[in-house]
Design an enzyme around this catalytic site. Structure first.
Site, PDB file in Angstrom:
ATOM      1  NE  ARG A  45       0.216   1.514   3.317  1.00 47.66           N
ATOM      2  CZ  ARG A  45       1.152   2.401   3.590  1.00 47.66           C
ATOM      3  NH1 ARG A  45       2.401   2.023   3.752  1.00 47.66           N
ATOM      4  NH2 ARG A  45       0.900   3.681   3.684  1.00 47.66           N
ATOM      5  N   GLY A  46       0.241   2.416  -0.130  1.00 50.60           N
ATOM      6  CA  GLY A  46       1.017   3.655  -0.287  1.00 50.60           C
ATOM      7  C   GLY A  46       1.110   3.938  -1.782  1.00 50.60           C
ATOM      8  CB  ALA A  47       0.332   7.007  -3.718  1.00 55.41           C
ATOM      9  CG  ASP A 240      -3.068   8.222  -1.477  1.00 54.00           C
ATOM     10  OD1 ASP A 240      -2.963   8.713  -0.333  1.00 54.00           O
ATOM     11  OD2 ASP A 240      -2.731   7.053  -1.754  1.00 54.00           O
ATOM     12  CG  ASN A 250      -2.274  11.666   2.634  1.00 53.33           C
ATOM     13  OD1 ASN A 250      -1.720  10.770   1.983  1.00 53.33           O
ATOM     14  ND2 ASN A 250      -1.971  11.902   3.891  1.00 53.33           N
ATOM     15  CE  LYS A 251      -5.060   5.741   4.455  1.00 51.31           C
ATOM     16  NZ  LYS A 251      -6.020   4.889   3.701  1.00 51.31           N
TER      17      LYS A 251
HETATM   18  O1  MRU Z   1      -4.489   3.281   2.159  1.00 52.72           O
HETATM   19  P1  MRU Z   1      -3.001   3.499   2.038  1.00 52.72           P
HETATM   20  O2  MRU Z   1      -2.228   2.935   3.176  1.00 52.72           O
HETATM   21  O3  MRU Z   1      -2.492   3.040   0.695  1.00 52.72           O
HETATM   22  O4  MRU Z   1      -2.836   5.069   2.091  1.00 52.72           O
HETATM   23  C1  MRU Z   1      -1.567   5.623   2.044  1.00 52.72           C
HETATM   24  C2  MRU Z   1      -1.540   7.091   2.173  1.00 52.72           C
HETATM   25  O5  MRU Z   1      -2.549   7.748   2.308  1.00 52.72           O
HETATM   26  C3  MRU Z   1      -0.198   7.742   2.034  1.00 52.72           C
HETATM   27  O6  MRU Z   1      -0.114   8.898   2.807  1.00 52.72           O
HETATM   28  C4  MRU Z   1       0.023   8.116   0.556  1.00 52.72           C
HETATM   29  O7  MRU Z   1      -0.236   7.026  -0.268  1.00 52.72           O
HETATM   30  C5  MRU Z   1       1.399   8.611   0.309  1.00 52.72           C
HETATM   31  S1  MRU Z   1       2.600   7.330   0.478  1.00 52.72           S
HETATM   32  C6  MRU Z   1       4.133   7.958   0.102  1.00 52.72           C
END
Ligand code: MRU
Length: 356
Positions: A45-47, A240, A250-251
């Protein structure tokens, strides 16, 4: 840091982030469907990390189709199906779309050049690996660009996990913190636990602890209290998807933090690679927000914490309007308000540099 993901001859190897910090286990995805499922279920996970994983999934799928002997229109249709399957995993992070677009481009170039199956396979695998390597280099540049924004000493709050685990390595928001500490700044990180998936408690806290970076865990609803007390000198988060005007998805919970930051006169920074920028969207209103399963809210580590049969909302992201953002740190430089202009200039300069 342990690698978040890697390409191997047998498939894509992913650190299973659902099991951290209790268990360190890797999952080998041998085909693109397994990669898609791993993205959907948040093994990875994470963009930026899901952008890289999707590109590797497309390489894996394309390679299998080529090895089955598919050619011409059939091969093209199969590659489209593979990309589409990977695309339909998570809707918010635009890096996924970006990674797949790069793979599609390379595939089309190979077809136009009438590549042999072996040559086309090599092109796809080389591109996926390049996307991985580039992401690490981008994060290091981004970190260096943002380090100056951090206080010389003090507490910096972050939300979710925008670290090495959310990227191919080094991280975006945590990359800035890493670079600032390497430059001699004395920072302590306040990590929001980040309900409901607990990326802050499980991932950010673990990742920083592994690196010996001072970190303190707080629950999400404590942030306002510490900001009001003057205990936090800056907030930095990942993203994201960033619309052309700077509105940032973002989250979930990021928006509340940004409003609290402004109310308390604390700078609110976003750190993201240019691949997170979606200039096709004028504002954040058009960013698709993923809704995830109710169980993420009603259960904690498999244990029910709410009555059965309850209605639940679980949007995984929110959008922070650009007016709350003090600066957006990218690998090409720091965009400051007015963000629409500064982002366009950074993206334009980066495209020009690539073309030149
Ligand atoms: O649902 P996730 O864990 O994929 O969400 C991740 C986030 O919101 C991060 O802040 C974002 O992807 C940036 S990661 C460098």
């Amino acid at each position: 840091m342990l690698p978040t993901l890697e390409w191997t001859e047998e498939g894509v190897r992913l650190l299973d982030q659902r099991l951290l910090p209790g268990q360190i286990a890797y999952r080998l995805c041998r085909n693109y469907e397994e990669v898609a499922e791993a993205i959907r279920t948040m093994v990875v996970r994470g963009a930026p990390a899901i952008g890289v994983a999707a590109a590797m999934g497309a390489a894996l799928g394309g390679r299998a189709a080529l090895r089955r002997g598919e050619t011409g229109a059939r091969l093209q249709a199969e590659f489209e199906r593979i990309c589409d399957r990977l695309f339909r995993t998570r809707p918010t992070a635009v890096n996924l779309v970006w990674g797949l677009a790069r793979m599609r481009q390379v595939f089309a170039a190979g077809q136009a050049a009438q590549d042999s199956p072996a040559r086309l396979e090599e092109r796809l695998v080389t591109e996926a690996r390049a996307i991985y390597e580039e992401d690490i280099a981008i994060n290091r540049r981004l970190g260096a660009n943002g380090a100056g924004l951090m206080p010389d000493a003090g507490r910096v709050l972050t939300h979710c996990n925008a670290g090495a685990l959310a990227t191919a390595g080094f991280g975006t928001a945590l990359g800035v913190i890493r670079a600032a500490i390497a430059a001699g700044k004395r920072l302590e990180v306040y990590a929001d636990e980040t309900r409901p998936f607990l990326q802050g408690a499980r991932l950010t806290a673990w990742e920083l602890q592994q690196d010996g970076i001072p970190v303190r865990l707080i629950t999400d609803n404590m942030a306002g209290h510490f900001l009001h007390q003057g205990a936090i000198q800056a907030i930095i988060v990942g993203a994201d998807r960033i619309a052309a005007n700077g509105d940032t998805a973002n989250k979930i919970g990021t928006y509340s933090l940004a409003v609290l930051a402004q109310e308390n006169g604390v700078p609110f920074y976003v750190a993201a690679p240019l691949s997170t920028l979606d200039l096709s969207l004028a504002s954040g209103a058009a960013i698709p927000i993923e809704e995830r399963a109710a169980e993420e809210v009603t259960h904690l580590q498999g244990v029910r914490i709410a009555p059965e049969g309850l209605a639940v909302c679980n949007p995984a992201f929110d959008v922070t309007p650009h007016r709350y953002i003090s600066a957006i740190v990218t690998e090409a430089g720091v965009a400051r308000p007015p963000l629409a202009e500064s982002l366009r200039a950074l993206a334009g300069a980066a495209t020009g540099a690539e073309a030149g």
